[in-house]
Design a protein around this motif. Structure first.
Motif, short mmCIF file in Angstrom:
data_model
loop_
_atom_site.label_atom_id
_atom_site.label_comp_id
_atom_site.label_asym_id
_atom_site.label_seq_id
_atom_site.Cartn_x
_atom_site.Cartn_y
_atom_site.Cartn_z
N SER A 219 -10.03 -27.15 -9.60
CA SER A 219 -8.86 -27.98 -9.81
C SER A 219 -7.75 -27.63 -8.83
N ILE A 220 -7.58 -26.34 -8.56
CA ILE A 220 -6.57 -25.90 -7.60
C ILE A 220 -6.87 -26.46 -6.21
N ILE A 221 -8.13 -26.40 -5.81
CA ILE A 221 -8.52 -26.92 -4.49
C ILE A 221 -8.24 -28.42 -4.41
N TYR A 225 -5.67 -30.45 -1.75
CA TYR A 225 -6.09 -31.61 -0.96
C TYR A 225 -5.22 -32.82 -1.28
N ASN A 226 -5.02 -33.10 -2.57
CA ASN A 226 -4.24 -34.27 -2.97
C ASN A 226 -2.80 -34.20 -2.47
N LEU A 227 -2.21 -33.02 -2.53
CA LEU A 227 -0.84 -32.88 -2.05
C LEU A 227 -0.76 -33.09 -0.54
N SER A 228 -1.72 -32.54 0.19
CA SER A 228 -1.73 -32.76 1.63
C SER A 228 -1.83 -34.25 1.94
N TYR A 229 -2.67 -34.95 1.19
CA TYR A 229 -2.87 -36.38 1.43
C TYR A 229 -1.62 -37.18 1.05
N LYS A 239 4.74 -30.87 5.55
CA LYS A 239 4.28 -30.55 4.20
C LYS A 239 2.77 -30.77 4.08
N SER A 240 2.29 -31.84 4.70
CA SER A 240 0.84 -32.12 4.67
C SER A 240 0.09 -30.95 5.29
N TYR A 241 0.60 -30.45 6.40
CA TYR A 241 -0.01 -29.30 7.07
C TYR A 241 0.01 -28.07 6.17
N GLN A 242 1.16 -27.81 5.55
CA GLN A 242 1.32 -26.59 4.75
C GLN A 242 0.33 -26.56 3.57
N TYR A 243 0.17 -27.69 2.87
CA TYR A 243 -0.73 -27.70 1.72
C TYR A 243 -2.19 -27.66 2.15
N ALA A 244 -2.53 -28.31 3.27
CA ALA A 244 -3.90 -28.23 3.77
C ALA A 244 -4.22 -26.80 4.21
N LYS A 245 -3.26 -26.14 4.83
CA LYS A 245 -3.45 -24.76 5.28
C LYS A 245 -3.67 -23.85 4.07
N LEU A 246 -2.82 -24.01 3.05
CA LEU A 246 -2.98 -23.21 1.84
C LEU A 246 -4.32 -23.48 1.16
N GLY A 247 -4.73 -24.75 1.18
CA GLY A 247 -6.01 -25.11 0.58
C GLY A 247 -7.18 -24.48 1.30
N SER A 248 -7.17 -24.50 2.63
CA SER A 248 -8.26 -23.90 3.40
C SER A 248 -8.30 -22.39 3.19
N GLU A 249 -7.13 -21.76 3.13
CA GLU A 249 -7.07 -20.31 2.91
C GLU A 249 -7.59 -19.96 1.51
N PHE A 250 -7.27 -20.80 0.54
CA PHE A 250 -7.74 -20.56 -0.83
C PHE A 250 -9.26 -20.65 -0.89
N TYR A 258 -16.19 -25.97 -1.35
CA TYR A 258 -15.79 -27.13 -2.13
C TYR A 258 -14.60 -27.84 -1.47
N LEU A 259 -14.78 -29.08 -1.05
CA LEU A 259 -13.77 -29.93 -0.41
C LEU A 259 -13.23 -29.36 0.90
N LEU A 260 -13.83 -28.27 1.40
CA LEU A 260 -13.26 -27.61 2.57
C LEU A 260 -13.29 -28.50 3.81
N ALA A 261 -14.38 -29.26 3.99
CA ALA A 261 -14.45 -30.14 5.16
C ALA A 261 -13.32 -31.17 5.13
N LEU A 262 -13.07 -31.73 3.95
CA LEU A 262 -11.99 -32.71 3.82
C LEU A 262 -10.62 -32.07 4.03
N ILE A 263 -10.48 -30.85 3.54
CA ILE A 263 -9.20 -30.15 3.73
C ILE A 263 -8.98 -29.86 5.21
N TYR A 264 -10.05 -29.47 5.91
CA TYR A 264 -9.94 -29.28 7.36
C TYR A 264 -9.56 -30.60 8.05
N PHE A 265 -10.11 -31.71 7.58
CA PHE A 265 -9.75 -33.00 8.16
C PHE A 265 -8.27 -33.28 7.97
N ARG A 266 -7.76 -33.02 6.76
CA ARG A 266 -6.33 -33.23 6.49
C ARG A 266 -5.49 -32.30 7.36
#
Length: 327
Positions: A219-221, A225-229, A239-250, A258-266
């Motif tokens: 759910s956190i991941i 992703y949703n916040l970045s989008y 802000k989109s960059y910051q949340y995607a970066k935090l998501g990839s690090e998480f 899980y969702l990492l490819a999409l987070i990298y895309f964002r």
């Protein structure tokens, strides 16, 4: 999250205890004051006994029936349905709508699970129906949908108010319903409302993150992703960059794809609009990860997304060529 119990097995165990004590149902009724019909229903597994009923029976049976009931806890049944639905959302192929519809129909037909709180089943059914409507795009009126989802939360959280999120304490499933409200808000271009809900849910779950719960981490991941989008949609690229970066690090911290490819895309998209040349490497990671996981659907999705810019198409071509030579 859900409080379901296998009442038939529990009832059979109670009958065995009573029989071993050479007690009839009538005798137990006289000793406890519990109606004989109630004792019969408990032993058949057709009702969930009240706390005071178990305490009275404990006194006569010389057996801690509260602890015994916990041994027959059967949480996985409703949770299993939820996970099937969630898996269909994330991993199903081009038949996603059909898959989701089939699972939702299964959920809507559940009627044989004993629950401490029957409202949990009603709540799951509302969530399932509105999830189906969301992904099938079978949406007519925003206010009707939101009222339904608010009603679902109120079933187990009577003081809930959408405009006073911090006034309530939530279960993980109630948070998941809040996330769906956020998704609907985004669908109806109420991006500020969606961001408010997603940020609240993320902060709420991060406090609990040390609980080492896989569902919580997923759910956190999703929320990263949703916040970045959402920030991408309102053109707040930083802000989109910051949340995607935090998501990839998480994801990397917890060793999950899980969702990492999409987070990298964002992340790459945010870098592109921020004029950060690292976007090429980030896009390459997204595509390479999809290839590495043999996720051809994700490769196709990223291919379509990357074609919006000729220079990005060349990235895709280079990664495909490299991946092909490594096989």
């Amino acid at each position: 999250m859900f409080s379901s119990y296998n009442m038939q097995l529990f009832g059979k165990k109670l009958k065995d205890i009573r029989s071993n004590l050479h007690l009839t149902q009538v005798k137990v009724s006289k000793l406890t004051g519990i109606n004989v019909d109630a004792i019969r229903k408990i032993e058949k597994g057709s009702v969930v006994p009240k706390l005071e009923t178990l305490e009275l029976l404990t006194f006569v049976y010389k057996y801690n029936l509260l602890d015994l009931l916990n041994q027959y806890k059967d949480d996985y049944k409703l949770l299993e349905y939820y996970r099937k639905l969630d898996d269909a959302i994330v991993n199903s192929n081009n038949d996603r709508v059909i898959t989701i519809s089939e699972i939702v129909n299964e959920i809507l037909n559940i009627d044989n699970i004993e629950l401490i709180n029957r409202n949990e089943l009603s709540q799951l059914k509302i969530f399932a129906q509105q999830t189906k409507n969301y992904y099938c795009r079978n949406i007519e009126d925003y206010n009707i949908v939101i009222d339904e989802l608010k009603k679902a939360i109120i079933l187990t959280n009577c003081n809930f108010e959408l405009d006073k999120l911090s006034d309530s304490v939530y279960s993980l499933f109630e948070i998941r319903i809040l996330i769906l409200i956020g998704l609907y808000s985004s669908r109806f271009k109420k991006n500020d409302d969606a961001i408010k809900i997603f940020r609240y849910c993320l902060d709420y779950l991060l406090i609990k993150e040390q609980a080492n719960d896989e569902w919580l981490r997923i759910s956190i991941i999703k929320l990263y992703y949703n916040l970045s989008y959402e920030y991408y949609l309102i053109q707040n690229d930083l802000k989109s960059y910051q949340y995607a970066k935090l998501g990839s690090e998480f994801c990397l911290k917890h060793k999950t794809h899980y969702l990492l490819a999409l987070i990298y895309f964002r992340l790459g998209t945010a870098q592109y609009y921020l004029s950060d040349k690292a976007y090429k490497d980030t896009y390459s990671r997204a595509v390479a990860l999809s290839y590495g996981l043999s996720d051809l659907e994700m490769v196709e999705y990223l291919s379509q997304k990357l074609e919006f810019e000729s220079s990005l198409s060349s990235i895709l071509w280079e990664v495909q060529k490299k991946s092909g030579s490594e096989k």
